[in-house]
Design a protein around this motif. Structure first.
Motif, PDB file in Angstrom:
ATOM      1  N   ASP A  64      -2.406   7.209   8.643  1.00  0.00           N
ATOM      2  CA  ASP A  64      -1.185   7.014   7.858  1.00  0.00           C
ATOM      3  C   ASP A  64      -0.492   5.703   8.227  1.00  0.00           C
ATOM      4  O   ASP A  64       0.126   5.052   7.376  1.00  0.00           O
TER       5      ASP A  64
ATOM      6  N   HIS B 116       0.044   2.279   6.245  1.00  0.00           N
ATOM      7  CA  HIS B 116       1.057   1.268   6.542  1.00  0.00           C
ATOM      8  C   HIS B 116       0.580   0.407   7.720  1.00  0.00           C
ATOM      9  O   HIS B 116       0.035   0.931   8.690  1.00  0.00           O
ATOM     10  N   LYS B 117       0.814  -0.878   7.615  1.00  0.00           N
ATOM     11  CA  LYS B 117       0.245  -1.804   8.597  1.00  0.00           C
ATOM     12  C   LYS B 117       1.351  -2.479   9.402  1.00  0.00           C
ATOM     13  O   LYS B 117       2.172  -3.215   8.839  1.00  0.00           O
TER      14      LYS B 117
ATOM     15  N   ARG C  58      -7.886  -3.845   4.629  1.00  0.00           N
ATOM     16  CA  ARG C  58      -8.589  -3.069   3.598  1.00  0.00           C
ATOM     17  C   ARG C  58      -8.214  -1.594   3.623  1.00  0.00           C
ATOM     18  O   ARG C  58      -8.516  -0.855   2.692  1.00  0.00           O
ATOM     19  N   ALA C  59      -7.588  -1.130   4.709  1.00  0.00           N
ATOM     20  CA  ALA C  59      -7.224   0.283   4.836  1.00  0.00           C
ATOM     21  C   ALA C  59      -5.965   0.577   4.025  1.00  0.00           C
ATOM     22  O   ALA C  59      -5.178  -0.314   3.697  1.00  0.00           O
ATOM     23  N   ARG C  60      -5.748   1.862   3.713  1.00  0.00           N
ATOM     24  CA  ARG C  60      -4.635   2.250   2.853  1.00  0.00           C
ATOM     25  C   ARG C  60      -3.328   2.446   3.616  1.00  0.00           C
ATOM     26  O   ARG C  60      -2.242   2.392   3.017  1.00  0.00           O
TER      27      ARG C  60
ATOM     28  N   PRO D 217      -9.593   4.367   7.703  1.00  0.00           N
ATOM     29  CA  PRO D 217      -9.332   4.862   6.344  1.00  0.00           C
ATOM     30  C   PRO D 217      -8.390   6.058   6.288  1.00  0.00           C
ATOM     31  O   PRO D 217      -7.687   6.243   5.285  1.00  0.00           O
TER      32      PRO D 217
END
Length: 469
Positions: A257, A286-287, A282-284, A254
């Protein structure tokens, strides 16, 4: 192994674990060797029968290979290009030669192959790693220098320079942030962290669940500071320690960054990969989808697993790397840097990790136990630093190695204390390299029954969630 080459005139097969320069090998050792053959009779590795003259620290480069391992009980060193058992093991009449450098590190192995072993059929599995000689070997100048193999652009990214760069002066604008390295066990997270920093801050081994708590590695470059978080591999836990490891890994998501979801591109996605991908989505942050081990052949020849991994979620970017060979790291750092938020450095610019010297020293002991011991024993080990004294000529360190059963204690100590001595000698060498001074390492073994399922024991041994977040 990194490269191999065959001298057809001399009948010598060279296996090397690092780039070799002329004259780099200054000493040799000889040991009996057996070839490992698959069902078609092709060579895919070898087994060396070592003795007590070889200590674990000398095999550091060898054991970085994902399929190489040391059977500490019998002294068998297995060098393989695949994780499989041999259909046939044949002992060669000539001994193998280990090439060592000035620091006594094993750089490579020379094998005298009989003529009937030099056929394309026997060597077919080694062909992708085969390189050519730059020069003929010169007597007294060590092993030959190799030309790196030609790798197609579609298979591997270009080799990078060392990514870590010291900060020379204060820039006008800073970026800094946290980057979580997540994935299932044994996908190469710790290997990647060490490669990005250019220093060893996380222990590595061929065993899953090597990392138990998040380890922060800090990379400071002009204008930016990246705090990498090497998380324990997310898995299905079978005890309280395992549950804590998974909890710690999941709780990094969570607040990250940037999230680097690392996968082994040579293997198809598993149910565990899909579960972790869902958590990442589900995390905010950048993926990024980080495709590690692109230098390895797919599990099934000709298979392409990338489309299946793409379907696991929405990814801003895909980056192909080989953490072990340090390929693609510049591209990965570039993509991470572009996504860092603006902000001042969060750690001193000369700090590389949040781990103390005592914590790293204890981890070095556990790392050597992971390399030497087999089956369940290594995962039942916890290390306590009981005493640390800086004396005039050396650092005195006393540690207790906790195990869960009396039988594990016996295995760890070994006949006449031999196994404990091997682990201690190898760990001491790593600690001395870290501290830059002589070390006296005093190891003791204690039975703490079922400590991995005992909340009070976990706390006593330092495995408390609040300490690592």
């Amino acid at each position: 192994m990194k490269y191999c080459s065959l001298d057809p005139d001399a009948g010598t097969l060279y296996l090397y674990f690092t780039d070799i320069e002329e004259g780099q090998a200054t000493a040799v050792m000889e040991y009996p060797v057996s070839m490992l053959l698959d069902a078609q009779g092709a060579i895919f590795g070898c087994r060396l029968d070592l003795d007590d003259e070889v200590i674990l620290s000398q095999l550091e480069l060898v054991l970085e290979g994902p399929y190489n391992w040391l059977d500490g009980e019998y002294g068998h060193l297995y060098v393989r290009i695949a994780d499989e058992d041999p259909v046939e093991t044949i002992t060669l009449s000539e001994t193998a030669i280990l090439d060592l450098d000035d620091d006594d590190l094993v750089l490579g192995i020379e094998l005298a192959l009989p003529e009937e072993w030099r056929t394309p059929e026997r060597l077919q599995r080694l062909t992708p790693l085969m390189v050519t000689f730059d020069d003929e070997p010169v007597d007294g100048e060590g092993p030959v220098v190799f030309t790196p193999p030609v790798i197609s652009a579609g298979d591997l990214p270009e080799s990078d320079e060392e990514p870590a760069t010291p900060v020379a002066e204060e820039p006008l604008q800073w970026r800094s942030g946290f980057v979580a390295l997540v994935g299932k066990p044994n996908v190469g997270k710790s290997t990647l962290l060490n490669a990005l920093l250019g220093e060893k801050v996380a222990i590595v081994s061929p065993r899953p669940q090597t990392t138990r708590v998040p380890v922060r590695g800090i990379l400071s470059r002009p204008g930016e500071q990246i705090i990498f978080i090497d998380t324990p591999g997310i898995h299905e836990p079978s005890h309280r320690l395992g549950k804590l490891m998974v909890e710690l890994a999941e709780r990094t998501l969570p607040n990250a960054d940037v999230i680097c979801f690392m996968i082994d591109i040579s293997q198809p996605p598993t149910r565990l990969d899909r579960m972790i991908a869902q958590q990442v989505q589900r995390a905010r942050g950048h993926k990024l989808l980080v495709l590690n081990k692109v230098d390895q052949k797919p599990k099934r020849s000709g298979e392409n697993y990338l489309p299946a991994y793409r379907e696991l979620g929405q990814w801003e970017m895909e980056i192909a790397i080989s953490a072990r060979r340090r390929l693609g790291l510049a591209a990965l750092l570039s993509e991470i840097s572009a996504r860092l938020p603006e902000g001042p450095p969060l750690y001193p610019l000369d700090q590389m990790t949040d781990q103390t010297e005592q914590q790293l020293a204890a981890e070095f002991v556990r790392e050597k136990a992971l390399c030497y011991l087999q089956q369940e024993v290594p995962h039942a080990i916890a290390i306590e630093v009981e005493e640390w004294q800086e004396k005039e000529t050396a650092t005195y360190i006393r540690m207790t190695i906790n195990v869960e059963k009396e039988s594990q204690k016996g295995i760890l100590i070994g006949a006449g204390g031999g196994m404990l001595k091997k682990i201690g000698s190898a760990a001491r060498a790593s600690i001395e390299r870290m501290l830059g001074r002589p070390v006296y390492l005093d190891l003791w073994v204690k039975v703490r029954p079922n400590w991995r399922d005992d909340p009070s024991a976990l706390g006593w041994l330092g495995y408390r969630a609040k300490n690592f977040l």
